[in-house]
Design an enzyme around this catalytic site. Structure first.
Site, short mmCIF file in Angstrom:
data_model
loop_
_atom_site.label_atom_id
_atom_site.label_comp_id
_atom_site.label_asym_id
_atom_site.label_seq_id
_atom_site.Cartn_x
_atom_site.Cartn_y
_atom_site.Cartn_z
N HIS A 467 0.84 -1.21 0.00
CA HIS A 467 0.00 0.00 0.00
C HIS A 467 0.87 1.26 0.00
CE1 HIS A 467 -3.67 2.34 1.26
NE2 HIS A 467 -2.73 3.14 1.72
N GLU A 468 1.79 1.33 0.96
CA GLU A 468 2.64 2.52 1.05
C GLU A 468 3.56 2.63 -0.16
OE1 GLU A 468 1.83 4.75 2.99
OE2 GLU A 468 0.54 3.55 4.27
N HIS A 471 1.72 4.37 -2.87
CA HIS A 471 1.83 5.83 -2.72
C HIS A 471 3.22 6.28 -3.19
CE1 HIS A 471 -1.84 6.80 -0.61
NE2 HIS A 471 -1.56 6.06 0.45
N HIS A 474 3.51 6.64 -6.84
CA HIS A 474 2.78 7.84 -7.27
C HIS A 474 3.72 9.06 -7.16
CE1 HIS A 474 -1.42 9.99 -7.01
NE2 HIS A 474 -0.85 10.16 -8.17
#
Length: 675
Positions: A467-468, A471, A474
């Site tokens: 998940h991190e 990010h 991104h």
């Protein structure tokens, strides 16, 4: 010479952490503010008529020194803080808040921005320039530029108070988390606990020169205890301590702070002409309005509630059958869920952990990024770090060009706040034809290695890492002209798409084969385990969905109405939870007083966005599944239309360009087994 004020002269212009001194932060921020003000004055006093270039674009590149110094400071205040830094944060926050208002409430500057904004139809701007202009204008109008002087003064006062209160809120939570320890000396009290959890608790006791075992409210200690400890009384003790943070009528109590924050946010929104804080926030979100958020949440709730009630009844019956539990309490949920999961799927997290060695999982994430986006991660040892545990990487593309610098910081320690997050030490942007590459960091609190074992992750920690890392991608793949539109600078209910979509690869046999190998034998995770991971993914999804929706509805409760008459945090919370409550009420506990996402982080009126983004991520991943999870064509579309575009266009436009259509909730409902 203050390091933060001079050119760093480091590899890739990375932060010189080892040279930073606490005494230099405040003067650096003050000097940074002075420099930024001078840059703004130069724009205001430009004798030429206001244009996009000399006003809007020029503003984008002001405050570089200030941004750099403050991002370094606040990142460290989250990941490597101490009493002195917390004191400095209290000094700096009002200064930054005041500076922000000096800019937003500067009438001459606003006049120039408004001139450009009012002539926007005639300017032939690119989509990115149009977005920037709109954003710049709104950063004034939404922050009081159109207000008369007396109201501007009031707004400044509110903003300063809010920045101080949210800092205080977070410090109180950290203090309460650190203040509690469950110190056990009787071996029988450890019954049911996995070996790793016992070993970690033993190491902690040893470090404090105490006998026995110490459990804390930090997640890697708290979660295994609540999931596996057979001793119901001790689970209760730990759960009550966790739920009482900020709610103990002591020096660290957050009840008054919560009421002050929501009241000030409401007054601020009213000053600016909005009905509530939620109306103000949601104007700049995909969801657009509180009405839409409530409609979205209640529609999902209608589908999840029957499933949640059924699952709760099953869990209650199961606890009664095996242990004679008459009434399932909050401190029983995790424990009996795990037992039921083991019974239904004949497997548990402990069986999986040997296949999830942290280093291998991280390399798996890197390999997946390589297959999808042609990125290569190379660990380097000549980049300064703020703690010996931090790992540093150069990220390069297929042409060996630098894409980003990546910092990874994975274990709990005293100066680090709970949870997991992605942040950046330097943004990506293009200036004078140079594409400045970003410095991105992932900070987590994973199960640390012990004397006898490497760091072995629970499956939940594996998905958190992915998940991190989503990010992170991104941020790393950002490719925009202007810093304020770069990377994760997107609408808040769009920001979780890249992170949540990454989690999907953790469930795919083809992806797991790349990193899920036994830490001792190197054997690939057995297919039946993979099958069980997939089957159990939607286990108790009704309960999980309802829990997530309850937090979002509490957030909207605090921020979507006039809070003036709310005097009792606990009573208000109980009202908000009425539609989603299954467990008996616990009088000693409150959620809001430790709800850092909305009272310290940036999620106020935005907690719904986790679910909103789940709709997007399920829909997006369905596209990958249709074409193949490593399909280069789909990956390129995602990279070019979502990951690299930042906030340069409206998220729905970007999403439709990637997917060819608007997202539908069906993929999520199907994945969650709620259809």
């Amino acid at each position: 010479m203050n390091v933060l004020l001079s050119k760093f002269n480091t590899k890739h212009d990375t932060a010189p952490f080892s040279k930073l001194k606490n005494a230099e932060y405040t003067p650096a921020i003050q000097e940074g503010i002075a420099l930024a003000k001078a840059e703004i004055d130069a724009i205001v006093n430009n004798p030429d008529a206001a244009t996009f270039e000399n006003t809007i674009a020029a503003m984008e590149y002001t405050g570089e020194v200030l941004d750099r110094a403050s991002s370094i400071f606040f990142n460290l205040n989250s990941a490597e803080t101490n009493d002195e830094m917390q004191k400095i944060a209290q000094e700096i926050s009002p200064l930054l808040s005041e500076f922000g208002n000096d800019i937003r409430l500067n009438p001459e500057l606003f006049a120039r921005v408004k001139t450009v904004y009012d002539s926007r139809e005639t300017l032939d701007l690119t989509p990115e320039q149009s977005t920037l202009l709109d954003k710049k204008y709104k950063s004034f109008s939404r922050n009081g530029a159109n207000l008369p002087e007396d109201k501007k003064t009031k707004l400044r006062k509110i903003d300063q108070e809010l920045s101080t209160l949210s800092l205080q809120f977070g410090e109180n939570i950290l203090a309460e988390t650190n203040a509690f320890q469950l110190h056990l000396t009787n071996k029988n009290d450890l019954a049911g606990l996995p070996e790793g959890a016992i070993e970690a608790a033993g190491s902690l006791a040893k470090a404090q020169e105490k006998e026995g075992w110490i459990f804390t409210l930090d997640h890697p200690s708290y979660v295994p205890f609540m999931t596996y400890a057979d001793n119901r009384e001790l689970r209760k003790k730990l759960a009550l301590a966790f739920g009482a943070r900020g709610f103990q009528n002591n020096a660290f109590d957050n009840q008054k702070i919560v009421l002050q924050i929501v009241q000030l946010r409401f007054e601020r929104a009213q000053l600016l002409g909005y009905a509530t804080h939620a109306h103000f926030v949601l104007e700049e979100r995909m969801a657009e309005s509180p009405e839409k958020v409530l409609l979205f949440s209640n529609n999902l709730l209608a589908k999840a509630k029957p499933a949640a009630q059924k699952e709760f009844a099953e869990l209650s019956a199961f606890a009664k059958e095996i242990d004679g539990i008459q009434q399932l309490e909050k401190w029983d949920g995790g424990y009996y869920s795990e037992k039921l999961k083991q019974k239904l799927f004949d497997f548990d997290d402990e069986k999986l952990k040997p296949y999830f060695q942290l280093e291998k999982v991280l390399n798996g994430a890197f390999t997946i990024a390589q297959k999808l986006y042609s990125l290569t991660f190379t660990e380097v040892f000549d980049i300064d770090k703020y703690h010996p545990e931090v790992m540093t990487y150069e990220v390069t593309d297929e042409n060996k060009a630098l894409v980003a610098v990546f910092y990874a910081d994975f274990f709990p320690r005293k100066g680090k706040r709970n949870g997991a997050w992605m942040t950046s030490f330097k943004s990506q942007y293009i200036k004078d034809t140079t594409n400045e590459r970003p410095h991105i960091s992932n900070v987590c609190n994973f199960t640390p290695p012990t004397e006898s074992k490497p760091s072995l992750l629970t499956f939940n920690e594996v998905t958190t890492l992915f998940h991190e890392f989503g990010h992170g991608l991104h941020g790393m793949l950002a490719n925009t002209t202007y810093p304020s539109l770069s990377g994760t600078s997107v609408y808040w209910d769009f920001v979780e798409l890249p992170s949540q979509v990454m989690e999907n690869w953790c469930y795919e046999p083809e992806a797991l084969a790349l990193f899920a190998t036994h830490y001792q034998t190197n054997e690939v995770i057995p297919m039946e385990y993979v099958q069980k991971i997939k089957e159990s993914a939607s286990f108790q999804e009704g309960l999980a969905t309802m829990r997530q929706l309850s937090f979002g509805l509490l957030d909207m409760g605090w921020h979507g109405q006039d809070p003036t008459n709310i005097t009792d945090v606990k009573a208000f919370e109980n009202q908000q939870f009425a539609a989603t409550q299954l467990y008996p009420e616990v009088a000693e506990n409150a959620m809001s007083t430790a709800f850092s996402h909305i009272f310290q982080g940036g999620y106020s009126s935005g907690y719904y966005s986790y679910k909103w983004a789940e709709v997007l991520d399920a829909d997006a991943f369905e596209y990958f599944q249709e074409k193949g999870i490593f399909n280069p064509e789909v990956a390129t579309k995602f990279k070019e239309n979502v990951l690299s575009k930042g906030g340069t266009e409206h998220p729905m436009i970007l999403y439709k360009r990637f997917r060819g259509q608007e997202p539908k909730p069906d993929a999520l409902l199907k994945r969650a087994g709620l259809l």
